[in-house]
Design a protein around this motif. Sequence first.
Motif, PDB file in Angstrom:
ATOM      1  N   TRP A 184       0.806  -1.209   0.000  1.00 20.19           N
ATOM      2  CA  TRP A 184       0.000   0.000   0.000  1.00 20.19           C
ATOM      3  C   TRP A 184       0.843   1.263   0.000  1.00 20.19           C
ATOM      4  CZ3 TRP A 184      -5.181  -0.263  -0.686  1.00 20.19           C
ATOM      5  CH2 TRP A 184      -5.804  -1.485  -0.463  1.00 20.19           C
ATOM      6  N   GLY A 185       2.151   1.129  -0.071  1.00 20.90           N
ATOM      7  CA  GLY A 185       3.027   2.296  -0.059  1.00 20.90           C
ATOM      8  C   GLY A 185       3.200   2.922  -1.431  1.00 20.90           C
ATOM      9  N   GLN A 186       4.054   3.945  -1.494  1.00 20.16           N
ATOM     10  CA  GLN A 186       4.287   4.679  -2.728  1.00 20.16           C
ATOM     11  C   GLN A 186       5.549   4.246  -3.456  1.00 20.16           C
ATOM     12  OE1 GLN A 186       3.690   8.978  -2.487  1.00 20.16           O
ATOM     13  NE2 GLN A 186       2.744   8.748  -0.479  1.00 20.16           N
ATOM     14  N   THR A 187       6.329   3.365  -2.867  1.00 20.43           N
ATOM     15  CA  THR A 187       7.564   2.883  -3.478  1.00 20.43           C
ATOM     16  C   THR A 187       7.623   1.359  -3.352  1.00 20.43           C
ATOM     17  OG1 THR A 187       8.695   3.312  -1.372  1.00 20.43           O
ATOM     18  CG2 THR A 187       8.879   5.003  -3.097  1.00 20.43           C
ATOM     19  N   PRO A 188       8.483   0.704  -4.136  1.00 20.39           N
ATOM     20  CA  PRO A 188       8.530  -0.761  -4.107  1.00 20.39           C
ATOM     21  C   PRO A 188       9.061  -1.320  -2.789  1.00 20.39           C
ATOM     22  CG  PRO A 188       9.506   0.115  -6.130  1.00 20.39           C
ATOM     23  CD  PRO A 188       9.320   1.277  -5.205  1.00 20.39           C
ATOM     24  N   ALA A 189       8.675  -2.553  -2.535  1.00 23.16           N
ATOM     25  CA  ALA A 189       9.225  -3.345  -1.430  1.00 23.16           C
ATOM     26  C   ALA A 189      10.113  -4.422  -2.037  1.00 23.16           C
ATOM     27  CB  ALA A 189       8.113  -3.972  -0.606  1.00 23.16           C
ATOM     28  N   ASP A 217      10.841 -11.954  -3.650  1.00 24.03           N
ATOM     29  CA  ASP A 217      10.594 -11.115  -4.815  1.00 24.03           C
ATOM     30  C   ASP A 217      10.334  -9.683  -4.388  1.00 24.03           C
ATOM     31  OD1 ASP A 217       8.128 -11.414  -3.658  1.00 24.03           O
ATOM     32  OD2 ASP A 217       7.333 -12.726  -5.224  1.00 24.03           O
ATOM     33  N   SER A 218       9.905  -8.863  -5.343  1.00 14.90           N
ATOM     34  CA  SER A 218       9.619  -7.451  -5.088  1.00 14.90           C
ATOM     35  C   SER A 218       8.151  -7.176  -5.385  1.00 14.90           C
ATOM     36  CB  SER A 218      10.517  -6.558  -5.957  1.00 14.90           C
ATOM     37  OG  SER A 218      11.887  -6.807  -5.703  1.00 14.90           O
ATOM     38  N   LEU A 219       7.625  -6.184  -4.686  1.00 17.83           N
ATOM     39  CA  LEU A 219       6.250  -5.762  -4.900  1.00 17.83           C
ATOM     40  C   LEU A 219       6.233  -4.251  -5.094  1.00 17.83           C
ATOM     41  CD1 LEU A 219       4.187  -7.807  -2.265  1.00 17.83           C
ATOM     42  CD2 LEU A 219       4.305  -8.182  -4.731  1.00 17.83           C
ATOM     43  N   GLY A 220       5.773  -3.828  -6.264  1.00 16.09           N
ATOM     44  CA  GLY A 220       5.641  -2.406  -6.512  1.00 16.09           C
ATOM     45  C   GLY A 220       4.416  -1.830  -5.839  1.00 16.09           C
ATOM     46  N   PRO A 221       4.247  -0.516  -5.889  1.00 16.92           N
ATOM     47  CA  PRO A 221       3.062   0.103  -5.284  1.00 16.92           C
ATOM     48  C   PRO A 221       1.774  -0.468  -5.866  1.00 16.92           C
ATOM     49  CG  PRO A 221       4.690   1.766  -5.869  1.00 16.92           C
ATOM     50  CD  PRO A 221       5.172   0.484  -6.462  1.00 16.92           C
ATOM     51  N   GLY A 222       0.877  -0.914  -5.005  1.00 19.03           N
ATOM     52  CA  GLY A 222      -0.391  -1.479  -5.429  1.00 19.03           C
ATOM     53  C   GLY A 222      -0.344  -2.930  -5.852  1.00 19.03           C
TER      54      GLY A 222
END
Length: 268
Positions: free
Chosen positions: A153-158, A192-197
């Motif tokens: 739910w953030g504005q930058t990737p995790a 892995d990575s998760l982008g915003p949304g």
Amino acid sequence: MRGRGVGVTNGVKFLVAGLGLIIIYLALGIGAYWGAISASGSVNPIVTAYSEESKENRIGYEGNDSESDKEQRENRDLAAQEAMAVWAKWMFLAGVSQAFLSAAALFMLFKDFRQNRLSAESQLRAYLTVECKGIVAADESDNGQIIFEIKNWGQTPAYNVTSAMNIAFSSTPIDYNPNSFRNHLVFDDRKDSLGPGQSRHGFGFLHEMDLDLQVELRDKMTAIIQWGVVNYSDVFGISHETQFCFYLWGEVLDENSVRRGKYWNSAS
């Protein structure tokens, strides 16, 4: 707009701090100047005006004139030394005051910059949450899968997103605390990575969905507990952990029947 406002505020703080230091320095300098004048005036050095007439009257007294001139020079030197001592004292106080004020101003500005940076990171970084999606049948047997969704739910990737979970059964699910069973977590091999949304799903297998358990779940005598953690890093290189703990019971074990436990639920 928020970033511009922060910049203006810091600029005003720089200006106020600079003006304050200039005013303090000028005030101390003026005080030092008047102190020097006062010190020099207290000695009362004698200055003799030499005219042609006085020179004629002083013929034959060159030895006395030499002693008088020497005394006057000594008085003037003493006055100058005392004036410099007063000046140096005031300048030392001015320097110490300026150093303390400068250090205080820099400390406050450093705190402001640090707070602004933390605030910006808090607003921009990734925030991962977990939601349980209920139980679905995996095959024709009595086994099932309990599904959960991880979403950013953030504005930058995790980055380096990993998850671990476990399943338990309890007759008092709302009070179930998994803290003592952290070593029993089963880790997912994915990273892995998760982008915003963006989101991804995880699951755990239920191997004991026999008839007796189904009756207990239906009658809310026993609940299925799903608990675990999600670990990840944000774009600023800071690691975070989200803990989750859900329970399900009732006739329909779908997303609508999911409830959160009292413990082990956090988003950080």
